[in-house]
Design a protein around this motif. Structure first.
Motif, PDB file in Angstrom:
ATOM      1  N   ARG A   1      -2.129 -18.414   6.702  1.00 12.44           N
ATOM      2  CA  ARG A   1      -1.408 -18.216   7.774  1.00 12.44           C
ATOM      3  C   ARG A   1      -2.520 -17.164   8.650  1.00 12.44           C
ATOM      4  NH1 ARG A   1       3.907 -19.229   5.918  1.00 12.44           N
ATOM      5  NH2 ARG A   1       4.429 -21.214   6.948  1.00 12.44           N
ATOM      6  N   ARG A   2      -3.455 -16.545   7.889  1.00 15.91           N
ATOM      7  CA  ARG A   2      -3.972 -15.580   8.592  1.00 15.91           C
ATOM      8  C   ARG A   2      -5.109 -15.947   9.707  1.00 15.91           C
ATOM      9  NH1 ARG A   2      -4.985 -11.149   3.585  1.00 15.91           N
ATOM     10  NH2 ARG A   2      -2.968 -10.461   3.468  1.00 15.91           N
TER      11      ARG A   2
ATOM     12  N   TYR B   1      -7.098 -10.465  12.627  1.00 18.74           N
ATOM     13  CA  TYR B   1      -6.638  -9.329  12.840  1.00 18.74           C
ATOM     14  C   TYR B   1      -7.631  -8.114  13.578  1.00 18.74           C
ATOM     15  CZ  TYR B   1      -4.871  -4.472  12.426  1.00 18.74           C
ATOM     16  OH  TYR B   1      -4.519  -3.163  12.431  1.00 18.74           O
TER      17      TYR B   1
ATOM     18  N   PRO C   1      -2.772 -15.903   3.135  1.00 21.72           N
ATOM     19  CA  PRO C   1      -3.936 -15.960   3.592  1.00 21.72           C
ATOM     20  C   PRO C   1      -4.041 -17.186   4.365  1.00 21.72           C
ATOM     21  CG  PRO C   1      -4.455 -15.293   1.342  1.00 21.72           C
ATOM     22  CD  PRO C   1      -2.803 -15.775   1.583  1.00 21.72           C
TER      23      PRO C   1
ATOM     24  N   TRP D   1       0.269  -8.202   8.728  1.00 19.83           N
ATOM     25  CA  TRP D   1      -1.012  -8.935   8.420  1.00 19.83           C
ATOM     26  C   TRP D   1      -0.884  -8.723   6.758  1.00 19.83           C
ATOM     27  CZ3 TRP D   1      -4.142 -12.267  10.352  1.00 19.83           C
ATOM     28  CH2 TRP D   1      -5.437 -12.366   9.621  1.00 19.83           C
ATOM     29  N   ASP D   2      -0.656  -7.596   6.236  1.00 18.64           N
ATOM     30  CA  ASP D   2      -0.651  -7.951   4.866  1.00 18.64           C
ATOM     31  C   ASP D   2       0.438  -8.518   3.978  1.00 18.64           C
ATOM     32  OD1 ASP D   2      -2.799  -5.739   5.162  1.00 18.64           O
ATOM     33  OD2 ASP D   2      -1.656  -4.116   4.785  1.00 18.64           O
TER      34      ASP D   2
ATOM     35  N   LEU E   1       1.455 -11.526   5.080  1.00 18.52           N
ATOM     36  CA  LEU E   1       1.196 -13.032   5.456  1.00 18.52           C
ATOM     37  C   LEU E   1       0.371 -13.453   4.276  1.00 18.52           C
ATOM     38  CD1 LEU E   1       0.290 -12.904   9.033  1.00 18.52           C
ATOM     39  CD2 LEU E   1       2.355 -13.758   7.995  1.00 18.52           C
TER      40      LEU E   1
END
Length: 463
Positions: A411-412, A415, A409, A404-405, A407
């Motif tokens: 694509r997020r 979480y 923003p 997550w960190d 990626l």
């Protein structure tokens, strides 16, 4: 009338046990009172709970008898150790049968390849195979003990978490043919010498191989030379599959079309072209592993190709579902049963190769048993995700926080700390036309997300 799987006298002789309230005969063997079938022998194993607590229930459900280490009310065979007795019963089943046997292992794909081989054996004659993922110190002897005496061919899945686990299981099976699908960083936290240790642990499958037996190996795998050398130590005849010119079965092309694929390959100089229902790119090599294994089991090539053409993806291992939601449908790809760096990257490549009318979305949970390298393995998924042109990533679990960190923003998608918390976020985000893949280790409960997405289906709703 069908010949029984075991008579009480045969069970007593095989296990060294004492028959109580006999004679009797059994048609199956079970270790789970919840799934006992009428006529089964229920084996009361020790575990988190003593299997003897469930003996009465098993008999009430139709079990013909119990394999027990202390007296129970009903027909039973009394032994000193029920797991040891199950092992002896498995050895007796092996030794009384003329069956040609195969054993399959690998860091990725062993269950699917085992079941695909089983599909070929089913078309070729009287057959037997592992069910589910019965591949450990209980599952392998149980599968042997269930093998009918007139079986012609059988295939066994063998797995491991640590060194010195595959060797004893292979010696139980004594296979004529072994196959290693691939080797990679799976269960790597249990191996101080890293991936080489994993490769050597997989090579233990050669320990039980019969003299002159066949070893089917992945020539594209970085550990191929080591595995070939280990196979040579027991005199195995090596058959290889891969993309290189030296492979006995060489993959030439893997061509998706209309929800299926076509494989083109060169096998011992013969050009083959055959369809698959499997869409994962890894099935190009898997299909060749299956072909070579079936060939070594004396199954004709036409029969093997027919089995591959009809073999559908297994639940949690690439099975697809079209889910109807307001405004249209989306496609759910359920890869929730297992995950590791190799299978993750392969799944992303497959996703990226597919046309998607909407967005490509992945929902991921932690990959387990990766040890100190776990954060870097998870963060490293960002590159293949980008290469696959994935639009949105949903992630759950402490290890997936590293991904997550990593990626961007854009694509997020969302979480959460757990799969259960992530499921509603994914469910609320899907839209008609999306291609949605759920993947993670079974222990991190990726299946919860897949189930939540499948439950959105309105196809059966009445107007």
């Amino acid at each position: 009338m069908a010949e029984p799987l075991w008579t009480s006298d045969e069970i007593g002789a095989a296990t060294g046990g004492r028959v109580v309230a006999g004679p009797f005969a059994v048609s199956g063997v079970s270790i789970d009172s919840r799934s006992v079938e009428p006529g089964d022998l229920f084996v009361a194993l020790a575990g988190a709970r003593d299997g003897h607590e469930f003996a009465a229930g098993a008999l009430a459900s139709g079990a013909a008898a119990v394999l027990a280490r202390k007296p129970v009310q009903g027909p039973h065979v009394l032994v000193e150790d029920t797991l040891g007795a199950l092992e002896k019963l498995g050895v007796a089943a092996r030794d009384r049968s003329p069956a040609r046997r195969a054993a399959i292992t690998g860091s990725v794909g062993k269950t699917s390849v085992t079941q695909a081989v089983a599909a070929g054996l089913a078309l070729a004659g009287r057959w037997h195979s592992s069910v589910k993922s019965y591949n450990n110190h209980i599952g392998v002897p149980l599968t042997l003990a269930r093998m009918p005496r007139d079986t012609e061919r059988a295939v066994f899945e063998i797995g491991m978490n640590h060194a010195d686990e595959i060797g004893p299981l292979s010696r139980f099976v004594q296979p004529d043919v072994v196959a290693i699908t691939t080797v990679g960083p799976v269960h790597i936290e249990n191996f101080p010498n890293g991936e080489r240790g994993v490769a050597l642990a997989k090579a233990e499958i050669f320990q039980g191989l019969k003299p002159g037996g066949v070893a089917v190996l992945n020539a594209d795998n970085v550990w191929f030379d080591l595995l070939r050398e280990e196979a040579g130590k027991v005199g195995a005849r090596v058959r290889s599959f891969g993309t290189g010119e030296d492979a006995d079965a060489r993959l030439l092309a893997f061509e998706p079309a209309d929800g299926r694929v076509r494989v083109r390959a060169l096998v011992d100089g013969e050009t083959l072209s055959f369809p698959l229902r499997q869409t994962g790119l890894h099935w190009g090599l898997n299909s060749l592993c299956v072909l070579l294994t079936l060939e070594a089991m004396d199954v004709s090539r036409d029969t093997a190709l027919a089995a591959l053409e009809g073999f559908a993806p297994l639940a949690g291992r690439g099975a697809e579902k079209t889910v109807a939601i307001p405004g249209g449908v989306f496609t759910l790809i359920d890869e929730s049963y297992n995950a590791n760096p190799i299978s993750m990257e392969a799944a992303f490549r497959t996703l990226g190769a597919r046309a998607a009318p909407g967005r490509r979305i992945v929902a991921l949970t932690d990959m387990l048993e990766l040890g100190e390298q776990a954060p870097s393995f998870h963060a490293g998924l960002a590159a293949p995700i980008e290469a696959a042109d994935v639009d949105l990533v949903f992630a759950a679990g402490p290890m997936m926080k590293s991904l997550w960190d990593a990626l961007p923003p854009t694509r997020r998608g969302g979480y959460a700390e757990t799969a259960a918390q992530l499921a509603p976020l994914v469910a609320s985000a899907v839209e008609p036309g999306d291609l949605v893949m759920v993947k993670g280790s079974n222990g991190s409960r990726a299946g919860v997300i897949a189930a939540a997405l499948a439950a959105l289906d309105h196809a059966g709703d009445k107007a």
